[in-house]
Design a protein around this motif. Structure first.
Motif, PDB file in Angstrom:
ATOM      1  N   ASP A  41      36.426  37.652  50.310  1.00 36.76           N
ATOM      2  CA  ASP A  41      37.713  37.119  49.346  1.00 36.76           C
ATOM      3  C   ASP A  41      38.653  38.054  49.404  1.00 36.76           C
ATOM      4  O   ASP A  41      38.671  39.047  48.600  1.00 36.76           O
ATOM      5  N   PRO A  42      39.914  37.621  49.867  1.00 34.98           N
ATOM      6  CA  PRO A  42      40.899  38.526  49.753  1.00 34.98           C
ATOM      7  C   PRO A  42      41.604  38.463  48.309  1.00 34.98           C
ATOM      8  O   PRO A  42      42.665  39.430  48.326  1.00 34.98           O
ATOM      9  N   ARG A  43      41.314  37.631  47.534  1.00 34.12           N
ATOM     10  CA  ARG A  43      42.161  37.626  46.201  1.00 34.12           C
ATOM     11  C   ARG A  43      42.112  38.714  45.228  1.00 34.12           C
ATOM     12  O   ARG A  43      43.065  39.104  44.818  1.00 34.12           O
ATOM     13  N   PRO A  44      41.003  39.180  45.309  1.00 35.49           N
ATOM     14  CA  PRO A  44      40.896  40.630  44.262  1.00 35.49           C
ATOM     15  C   PRO A  44      41.798  41.669  44.766  1.00 35.49           C
ATOM     16  O   PRO A  44      42.557  42.298  44.188  1.00 35.49           O
ATOM     17  N   PRO A  69      43.295  33.707  39.777  1.00 36.69           N
ATOM     18  CA  PRO A  69      43.133  33.070  38.617  1.00 36.69           C
ATOM     19  C   PRO A  69      41.726  33.014  38.301  1.00 36.69           C
ATOM     20  O   PRO A  69      41.280  32.801  37.101  1.00 36.69           O
ATOM     21  N   MET A  70      40.793  33.077  39.159  1.00 40.79           N
ATOM     22  CA  MET A  70      39.359  32.996  38.848  1.00 40.79           C
ATOM     23  C   MET A  70      38.607  34.422  38.546  1.00 40.79           C
ATOM     24  O   MET A  70      37.398  34.572  38.380  1.00 40.79           O
ATOM     25  N   ASN A  71      39.447  35.463  38.636  1.00 40.21           N
ATOM     26  CA  ASN A  71      39.115  36.971  38.340  1.00 40.21           C
ATOM     27  C   ASN A  71      37.775  37.133  39.152  1.00 40.21           C
ATOM     28  O   ASN A  71      36.819  37.606  38.780  1.00 40.21           O
ATOM     29  N   GLU A  72      37.834  37.089  40.593  1.00 43.11           N
ATOM     30  CA  GLU A  72      36.727  37.319  41.517  1.00 43.11           C
ATOM     31  C   GLU A  72      36.744  38.931  41.605  1.00 43.11           C
ATOM     32  O   GLU A  72      37.773  39.553  41.542  1.00 43.11           O
ATOM     33  N   LEU A  73      35.573  39.237  41.506  1.00 43.40           N
ATOM     34  CA  LEU A  73      35.321  40.857  41.711  1.00 43.40           C
ATOM     35  C   LEU A  73      35.403  41.374  43.191  1.00 43.40           C
ATOM     36  O   LEU A  73      35.319  40.614  44.226  1.00 43.40           O
ATOM     37  N   PRO A  74      36.171  42.418  43.081  1.00 46.23           N
ATOM     38  CA  PRO A  74      36.187  43.153  44.620  1.00 46.23           C
ATOM     39  C   PRO A  74      35.063  43.570  45.128  1.00 46.23           C
ATOM     40  O   PRO A  74      33.834  43.688  44.245  1.00 46.23           O
ATOM     41  N   PRO A  75      34.852  43.728  46.476  1.00 43.86           N
ATOM     42  CA  PRO A  75      33.750  44.051  47.152  1.00 43.86           C
ATOM     43  C   PRO A  75      32.955  45.200  46.390  1.00 43.86           C
ATOM     44  O   PRO A  75      31.589  45.115  46.255  1.00 43.86           O
ATOM     45  N   ALA A  93      48.621  42.166  34.184  1.00 43.60           N
ATOM     46  CA  ALA A  93      47.473  41.198  33.947  1.00 43.60           C
ATOM     47  C   ALA A  93      48.171  39.836  34.281  1.00 43.60           C
ATOM     48  O   ALA A  93      47.431  39.143  35.267  1.00 43.60           O
ATOM     49  N   LEU A  94      49.219  39.478  34.076  1.00 39.54           N
ATOM     50  CA  LEU A  94      49.800  38.308  34.338  1.00 39.54           C
ATOM     51  C   LEU A  94      50.046  38.103  35.676  1.00 39.54           C
ATOM     52  O   LEU A  94      49.522  36.933  36.532  1.00 39.54           O
ATOM     53  N   ALA A  95      50.519  39.045  36.352  1.00 38.28           N
ATOM     54  CA  ALA A  95      50.663  39.125  37.819  1.00 38.28           C
ATOM     55  C   ALA A  95      49.399  39.053  38.709  1.00 38.28           C
ATOM     56  O   ALA A  95      49.058  38.148  39.561  1.00 38.28           O
ATOM     57  N   ALA A  96      48.340  39.711  38.224  1.00 36.39           N
ATOM     58  CA  ALA A  96      47.038  39.677  38.742  1.00 36.39           C
ATOM     59  C   ALA A  96      46.533  38.407  38.507  1.00 36.39           C
ATOM     60  O   ALA A  96      45.633  37.887  39.670  1.00 36.39           O
ATOM     61  N   TRP A  97      46.549  37.834  37.503  1.00 32.24           N
ATOM     62  CA  TRP A  97      45.856  36.211  37.080  1.00 32.24           C
ATOM     63  C   TRP A  97      46.539  35.381  38.365  1.00 32.24           C
ATOM     64  O   TRP A  97      45.943  34.432  38.804  1.00 32.24           O
ATOM     65  N   GLY A  98      47.970  35.644  38.522  1.00 33.63           N
ATOM     66  CA  GLY A  98      48.497  34.477  39.556  1.00 33.63           C
ATOM     67  C   GLY A  98      48.033  34.712  40.722  1.00 33.63           C
ATOM     68  O   GLY A  98      47.904  33.738  41.431  1.00 33.63           O
TER      69      GLY A  98
END
Length: 272
Positions: free
Chosen positions: A114-117, A237-243, A229-234
């Motif tokens: 997942d690239p989101r984290p 948003p699901m707060n997926e963990l990094p690998p 934190a606001l930028a990271a949530w954008g």
């Protein structure tokens, strides 16, 4: 093979069991086929080899028939065996909840790629950048004021020590009746004492400024953290963990499924 039964009497290895005799029997069989067998059967020396040849042909027929029978039995058994294995495998997969574990493994794999984290971390760092510059400026100013306050505090100690020393000399002059010296020295001591008081006030002021700058840096850090934190949530948003937080975990069915024969639904009962 029953060839060694044809020869009457005698012990030990049958002539048929040696490679040379087998080759000879093969020659006899070829000769028999070529002449019709009449001449060979009339020869007593060759007659026993002729009998062995006949036994060889009979054994070959029986072996061929047996091979055909076992081949047919194998072909007939394969579908039943395959059907039973497939049924057992399907039953075991249902018992162990393989669908749930396959789904869990697939979901886990998606989390690893997942690239989101990573994007969230980049967005947070970018959002915190401007705040970090202000925090660094306030922290630097705080350090400068703290340093100046400490220097003034050291100067206060030195001036107070000098003032006390000079005042002691002034008192000694007064006791000796030297009024002029007493006035001069007492005046110097008074000036140094007032100067020390001024430096002490400046040190306290600088120390207070350093404290206020420190509190301002802490407040800026908190506001910057909220922006990050606001930028990271954008970005996540699901707060997926990094690998790196997922590597210690492995998706696998409990060992009890294979050791005790328990079912997945029994192991997870009451834990949903």
């Amino acid at each position: 093979c029953g060839c060694d039964k044809v020869e009457a009497g005698g012990g030990g290895e049958s002539p048929w069991q040696t490679p040379d005799m087998r080759f000879f029997v093969l020659l006899v069989a070829v000769a028999h086929a070529a002449t019709g067998g009449a001449e060979l059967q009339a020869n007593p020396a060759v007659q026993k080899y002729f009998k062995w040849t006949q036994q060889l042909l009979q054994d070959a027929k029986e072996a061929r028939a047996a091979a055909a029978m076992y081949e047919k039995m194998t072909r007939d058994a394969v579908p039943e065996v395959t059907k039973d294995v497939a049924k057992r495998a399907y039953t075991n997969m249902l018992r162990s909840g393989v669908k749930k574990w396959a789904r869990a493994a697939w979901d886990f794999e998606k989390k690893l790629v997942d690239p989101r984290p990573e994007k969230a971390a980049e967005a947070a760092a970018k959002a915190f950048g401007p705040w970090q510059k202000d925090i660094d400026a306030y922290t630097k100013a705080q350090s400068e004021y703290d340093g100046a306050a400490q220097l003034y505090a050291l100067r206060v100690e030195a001036d107070q020590a000098s003032a006390n020393k000079i005042m002691t000399q002034a008192h000694q002059a007064a006791m000796e009746g030297d009024t002029e010296t007493w006035k001069d020295l007492s005046g110097q001591a008074t000036i140094l004492a007032k100067q020390a008081e001024g430096f002490a006030a400046t040190a306290r002021e600088y120390h207070g400024m350093a404290h206020r700058l420190r509190n301002a840096a802490i407040a800026l850090q908190g506001d910057g953290g909220k922006a990050a934190a606001l930028a990271a949530w954008g970005a996540n948003p699901m707060n997926e963990l990094p690998p790196e937080y997922l590597y210690p975990f492995t998706v696998a069915p409990p060992i009890a499924l294979t050791e005790t024969g328990a079912t997945h639904s029994l192991l997870t009962k009451g834990k949903q």
